[in-house]
Scaffold this active site. Structure first.
Site, mmCIF file in Angstrom:
data_model
loop_
_atom_site.group_PDB
_atom_site.id
_atom_site.type_symbol
_atom_site.label_atom_id
_atom_site.label_comp_id
_atom_site.label_asym_id
_atom_site.label_seq_id
_atom_site.Cartn_x
_atom_site.Cartn_y
_atom_site.Cartn_z
ATOM 1 N N LYS A 54 2.998 -3.904 6.094
ATOM 2 C CA LYS A 54 2.415 -3.077 5.032
ATOM 3 C C LYS A 54 0.900 -3.040 5.170
ATOM 4 C CE LYS A 54 2.620 -2.735 -0.057
ATOM 5 N NZ LYS A 54 3.115 -3.389 -1.280
ATOM 6 N N SER A 80 5.867 -0.518 -4.292
ATOM 7 C CA SER A 80 4.875 0.116 -3.458
ATOM 8 C C SER A 80 5.125 -0.076 -1.949
ATOM 9 C CB SER A 80 3.497 -0.445 -3.809
ATOM 10 O OG SER A 80 3.457 -1.841 -3.561
ATOM 11 N N SER A 133 7.591 -4.783 -5.859
ATOM 12 C CA SER A 133 7.326 -3.863 -4.747
ATOM 13 C C SER A 133 8.014 -4.170 -3.435
ATOM 14 C CB SER A 133 5.826 -3.762 -4.499
ATOM 15 O OG SER A 133 5.276 -2.856 -5.404
HETATM 16 N N1 GLN Z 1 5.513 -1.052 -9.602
HETATM 17 C C1 GLN Z 1 4.696 -2.133 -10.074
HETATM 18 C C2 GLN Z 1 3.290 -1.647 -10.314
HETATM 19 O O1 GLN Z 1 3.054 -0.493 -10.144
HETATM 20 C C3 GLN Z 1 4.715 -3.251 -9.096
HETATM 21 C C4 GLN Z 1 3.858 -3.020 -7.923
HETATM 22 C C5 GLN Z 1 3.910 -4.123 -6.936
HETATM 23 O O2 GLN Z 1 4.797 -4.962 -6.970
HETATM 24 N N2 GLN Z 1 2.928 -4.142 -6.065
HETATM 25 O O3 GLN Z 1 2.429 -2.394 -10.683
#
Ligand code: GLN
Length: 487
Positions: free
Chosen positions: A81, A156, A180
């Protein structure tokens, strides 16, 4: 040497084949890269594909093999990532503000991967600064779900999930601040694990909300997932939050079974649960019961509902301070056409950050500001204590907590971009584990509307091995994880 390696194979089989001399890491790397470029026209899963670098690395690894160096991931292509620093290559966090940022050092996880002989083949797309649940907030545009190109891959870590689901690579690395890794793993029909807080180093990882996030493995089978976790876990002097505890050989002892395992399901999560999701979950629970587990579907976990508001206050507060460093002078983009200092600063951040990131900075700054600090941020910290104590109580009696990973299967691209609350609801099941710091895994558990969904298993701190054993049993008793999308 053969020219057509079967890229559907798990990493551990490629490792065995390379050791047996059936093909070498060069051949595997070349074929993987060719295939990735073909898939990219449909998926848009990568920010950077590292053609030349991967070839150089494959050559180096091949030499190490000749010297009989033991390498746990020898010659295996992996996607990382774009939140993790890779020396001398762009590390963008999916943001325009870091579009031209080139780190001069490696993140610890990258270092460990390369020491184990892995070939980093590309940096995957993600929501900007890992803020999002759909991978639509990347400056490179949306990533597409390989099961349905009009749907999101989740976020994400959407790029890391999509490329593994499509069998572009067998392994990838994601980060998980509120879900994420697990949510995109579920949306793509693969496995993803968020380790215990402190199990994996965050050194060299672009920070979003430091008290919540962990780096973790993603793979299309449990053996690979376990092997990858074994490589990346462990104490790091560069990250004082890492635990100085020995790393188990997670990939061994996966077939221990689950006789006597005590599974709990918080009763409040059934409220409003999608009927198909409930059915899928029941099918998985039957698998567990058949294999000797005891399931209690009626436990009290009153603070579950508080996780979402607590998360969006804690995460945004930490983000507002973590992202203060992007001023155009130290990192990345600078709106240098503006000559006056304040104008330059204002426009660097105004132009460099996307809409969701700005929303979070505003929210977090507000929650931390004098006069509101007690009312919002401190209250969220109190909720965090309650959530933690509900987990501690549950784990006195039960070994794991099981929920769906997400409320639904993947949604369409564009459907929730302008509806932040609906987007935030995607994390309803995943957030509590980040707030408490516990490890959690998502395993494929069926399909809804022809799109994959996942089951989440949350464990006691540092009990990743148990989660992997349960996942391995689930994998061997079902066939969902072996289905491959038709790209
Ligand atoms: N979807 C969650 C957010 O937008 C978690 C994101 C993540 O785990 N990086 O904060």
């Amino acid at each position: 040497m053969t020219n057509s390696i079967n890229l559907l194979k798990p990493a551990y089989q490629h490792i065995a084949n390379i050791l047996d001399g059936k093909y070498d890491s060069e051949a595997l790397t070349s074929q993987t890269i060719k295939n990735l470029h073909l898939q990219e026209s449909k998926l848009n899963a990568y920010i950077t594909i590292l053609d030349d670098y991967a070839h150089q690395r494959a050559e180096i690894v091949q030499k190490q093999f000749q010297q009989k160096t033991k390498l746990l991931l020898g010659g295996i292509p992996i996607a990382v990532k774009d939140m993790l620093a890779l020396k001398n290559f762009p590390t963008t966090a999916g943001s325009k503000i870091l579009e031209n940022f080139i780190p001069t050092f490696n993140s610890t996880v990258v270092e460990k991967l390369e020491n184990a002989g892995a070939i980093i083949i590309g940096k995957t797309s993600c929501d900007e600064f890992a803020m999002g649940s759909s991978n639509e907030f990347s400056f490179k545009g949306p990533v597409h779900n390989p099961w349905d190109l009009d749907s999101v891959p989740g976020g994400s870590s959407g790029g890391s999930a999509a490329t593994v689901a499509a069998r572009g690579v067998s392994l990838s690395i994601g980060t998980d601040t509120g879900g994420s890794i697990r949510q995109p793993a579920a949306f793509n029909g693969i496995f993803g694990l968020k380790p215990t807080y402190g199990r994996v180093s965050r050194f060299g990882v672009v920070a979003f909300a430091s008290s919540l996030e962990q780096v973790g493995p993603m793979a299309h089978n449990v053996h690979d997932l376990a092997l990858l976790l074994r490589v990346i876990a462990g104490h790091d002097e560069q990250d004082s939050t890492t635990l100085n505890i020995e790393v188990p050989e997670y990939d061994k002892f996966l077939d221990q079974g689950i006789e006597g395992l005590k599974i709990a399901i918080p009763k409040n999560i059934y409220k409003g649960m999608n009927a198909d999701m409930k059915k899928n979950m029941q099918t998985s629970l039957e698998i567990f019961k058949r294999n000797g587990a005891i399931v209690d579907e009626d436990i009290d976990f009153p603070s579950w509902e508080s996780a979402l508001p607590a998360y969006y206050l804690i995460a945004t507060s930490e983000a507002s301070t973590n992202l203060a460093r992007y001023d155009g002078f130290r990192y990345g983009y600078n709106a240098s056409e503006y000559k006056e200092l304040w104008k330059q600063l204002e426009n660097t951040r105004g132009i460099g950050f996307g809409q969701e990131v700005k929303r979070r900075i505003l929210l977090g700054t507000y929650a931390l500001s004098a006069g509101y600090h007690d009312q919002y941020y401190k209250k969220a910290l109190r909720l965090r204590t309650l959530i933690k104590s509900d987990f501690d109580n549950a784990f006195k009696k039960y070994d794991v907590i099981v929920t769906p990973t997400t409320p639904s299967s993947a949604f369409k691209i564009g459907e929730r971009v302008s509806k932040p609350l609906e987007m935030y609801m995607s994390d309803y099941y995943t957030l509590p584990a980040n707030i408490a710091g516990n490890p959690a895994i998502s395993v494929p558990c069926g399909f809804i509307n022809n799109l994959p969904v996942g089951l989440q298993i949350i464990g006691r701190n540092l009990e990743e091995q148990r989660l992997l054993q349960i996942a391995a049993l689930h994998e061997s008793e079902s066939s969902w994880s072996r289905e491959v999308p038709n790209l």
